[in-house]
Design a protein around this motif. Structure first.
Motif, PDB file in Angstrom:
ATOM      1  N   SER A  94       0.828  -1.210   0.000  1.00 37.43           N
ATOM      2  CA  SER A  94       0.000   0.000   0.000  1.00 37.43           C
ATOM      3  C   SER A  94       0.861   1.257   0.000  1.00 37.43           C
ATOM      4  N   GLU A  95       2.028   1.191   0.639  1.00 35.66           N
ATOM      5  CA  GLU A  95       2.925   2.347   0.655  1.00 35.66           C
ATOM      6  C   GLU A  95       3.402   2.687  -0.760  1.00 35.66           C
ATOM      7  N   ARG A  96       3.721   1.672  -1.550  1.00 35.53           N
ATOM      8  CA  ARG A  96       4.170   1.922  -2.924  1.00 35.53           C
ATOM      9  C   ARG A  96       3.034   2.512  -3.761  1.00 35.53           C
ATOM     10  N   ILE A  97       1.831   1.976  -3.606  1.00 37.44           N
ATOM     11  CA  ILE A  97       0.679   2.496  -4.352  1.00 37.44           C
ATOM     12  C   ILE A  97       0.421   3.954  -3.978  1.00 37.44           C
ATOM     13  N   ALA A  98       0.515   4.276  -2.676  1.00 40.74           N
ATOM     14  CA  ALA A  98       0.311   5.654  -2.238  1.00 40.74           C
ATOM     15  C   ALA A  98       1.352   6.588  -2.852  1.00 40.74           C
ATOM     16  N   ALA A  99       2.604   6.141  -2.887  1.00 39.00           N
ATOM     17  CA  ALA A  99       3.673   6.962  -3.450  1.00 39.00           C
ATOM     18  C   ALA A  99       3.476   7.207  -4.944  1.00 39.00           C
ATOM     19  N   LEU A 100       2.747   6.296  -5.599  1.00 39.79           N
ATOM     20  CA  LEU A 100       2.490   6.406  -7.033  1.00 39.79           C
ATOM     21  C   LEU A 100       1.164   7.093  -7.342  1.00 39.79           C
ATOM     22  N   GLY A 101       0.538   7.664  -6.315  1.00 41.79           N
ATOM     23  CA  GLY A 101      -0.662   8.460  -6.558  1.00 41.79           C
ATOM     24  C   GLY A 101      -1.963   7.849  -6.129  1.00 41.79           C
ATOM     25  N   GLY A 102      -1.922   6.678  -5.483  1.00 40.94           N
ATOM     26  CA  GLY A 102      -3.144   6.030  -5.019  1.00 40.94           C
ATOM     27  C   GLY A 102      -3.660   4.980  -5.978  1.00 40.94           C
ATOM     28  N   LEU A 103      -4.584   4.170  -5.495  1.00 39.16           N
ATOM     29  CA  LEU A 103      -5.048   3.014  -6.258  1.00 39.16           C
ATOM     30  C   LEU A 103      -5.777   3.408  -7.541  1.00 39.16           C
ATOM     31  N   HIS A 104      -6.576   4.467  -7.503  1.00 39.90           N
ATOM     32  CA  HIS A 104      -7.309   4.877  -8.710  1.00 39.90           C
ATOM     33  C   HIS A 104      -6.347   5.182  -9.855  1.00 39.90           C
ATOM     34  N   LYS A 105      -5.347   5.994  -9.567  1.00 43.40           N
ATOM     35  CA  LYS A 105      -4.365   6.351 -10.602  1.00 43.40           C
ATOM     36  C   LYS A 105      -3.539   5.140 -10.995  1.00 43.40           C
ATOM     37  N   PHE A 106      -3.140   4.345 -10.015  1.00 45.52           N
ATOM     38  CA  PHE A 106      -2.277   3.187 -10.242  1.00 45.52           C
ATOM     39  C   PHE A 106      -2.908   2.212 -11.237  1.00 45.52           C
ATOM     40  N   MET A 107      -4.219   1.964 -11.092  1.00 46.79           N
ATOM     41  CA  MET A 107      -4.883   0.986 -11.948  1.00 46.79           C
ATOM     42  C   MET A 107      -5.724   1.615 -13.056  1.00 46.79           C
TER      43      MET A 107
END
Length: 375
Positions: free
Chosen positions: A69-82
């Motif tokens: 979850s930390e990596r996903i947050a650093a990449l802008g959150g789950l919505h942006k990530f996927m």
């Protein structure tokens, strides 16, 4: 804009309406495709949206382990990530810990477990579950609970329910004040009406934005599940969304909607798509069967999905038997389209006051079975 729920029509105990979120409305009754690891398997996000889905479900357990979850947050959150800009609901991780992880140890604090991926040790608590879901940025957050095993005697069910209620309070406290995001509590109590009622009362006292019915679809069978749903939804607040977790067979969904449930999720349509099974108004169809190998007709006449518009049963049979990736893609797209068409049909029938006729037609079509083999 915050989170709200409005019922626009009723037919018996069934309701239709909309859950409003900053990322868009969710029409109810709603079916949420499952995007376990930040993807609905074999589907592009824009394709999932084309099927009619308003919301996806993500899995806290899988995402906390990989990519974290930390990596996903650093990449802008789950919505942006996927690449999904509409609402996302994340489960708490509790069910997967119980069903997938090894060397589990359950205590008042939470659950210590070993990852099914690499054996690494983790502690999942109500507070950590809320932190993970905050990092993911999901719109609807589920409180941390223990999914009561089946079968469970009254003593076992009560201990599990009471633990989940204590965890629900800790989840509420840890969630804090997050405008635009919602927290759902989860009713437990197995198949015991008094325990379900007590659980609902405790959840009401804590106060949630929506309420889930947990501990069903765990092996008890449809008859017993419907017996619980004859009373459990009515124990929850009428003005909040009601979510039946993990339920996804079409006839289960129809029966639950009749009993007042608003939200559903299940891996069934996508998992079936990867194993050669198509869901239609006439029931499931196994495209691996040789009866389809010379059939030029579509899987389901009148269906708008690409599998039915552009390909024959013969072709679907061929690519599935050949383990071609396009087979999983086409059947998953079809299955998700069928599920969303079913939900739209339920919404329209409730709004028109014709749910009883819709349900009778639904069962009559399924009883007819699949079309006869092509000559």
């Amino acid at each position: 804009m915050g989170f709200s729920f409005k019922i626009s029509a009723r037919d018996g105990r069934a309701r239709t309406g909309a859950i409003s979120t900053p990322r868009g409305d969710i029409r109810t009754p709603a079916f949420m495709p499952v995007g376990t690891a930040a993807t609905v398997k074999a589907m592009m996000p824009e394709s999932v949206r084309e099927t009619g889905a308003d919301i996806l479900l993500g899995n806290t357990y899988h995402l906390m382990l990989r990519p974290t979850s930390e990596r996903i947050a650093a990449l802008g959150g789950l919505h942006k990530f996927m690449n999904w800009d509409r609402p996302i609901l994340t489960d708490s991780g509790g069910f997967q810990v119980m069903s997938l992880a090894s060397l589990r140890k359950l205590t008042e604090e939470g659950v210590r477990f070993s990852s099914h991926i690499d054996g690494s040790r983790h502690l999942l608590t109500p507070e950590r579950s809320m932190e993970i879901q905050r990092l993911l940025g999901s719109d609807i957050v589920m409180s941390f609970d223990e999914c009561t095993p089946w079968p469970a005697d009254e003593k076992t069910a009560r201990a599990s329910m009471e633990l989940s209620m204590r965890w629900a309070k800790r989840s509420r406290d840890a969630f804090g004040d997050r405008p635009g995001h919602a927290l759902f509590g989860i009713q437990q109590g197995s198949v015991y009406p008094d325990q379900r009622a007590e659980s609902a009362e405790k959840l009401r006292a804590i106060g949630f934005d929506g309420y889930a019915i947990g501990g069903l679809a765990v092996g008890e069978g449809q008859e017993l599940m419907f017996q619980v749903l004859d009373y459990a939804p009515g124990q929850l607040p009428d003005d909040k969304p009601r979510y039946l977790m993990g339920v996804g067979k079409p006839d289960d969904i129809v029966g639950a909607v009749q009993r007042g449930v608003d939200m559903f999720d299940c891996v069934l349509p996508s998992r079936s798509g990867r194993t050669g099974q198509g869901w239609t108004a006439h029931g499931p169809v196994n495209l691996r069967n040789a009866r389809h190998r010379d059939d030029p007709r579509p899987l389901e006449e009148g269906c708008s999905c690409p599998a039915c518009r552009n390909y024959s049963r013969a072709y679907l049979h061929h690519v599935i038997k050949s383990d071609e990736i396009i087979g999983s893609m086409l059947l998953t797209w079809h299955n998700l389209t069928y599920y969303q068409r079913l939900m739209q049909g339920l919404r329209d029938a409730i709004a028109a006051g014709t749910l009883e006729q819709f349900v009778a037609r639904f069962h009559a079509e399924r009883e007819q079975g699949d079309i006869d083999p092509a000559n």
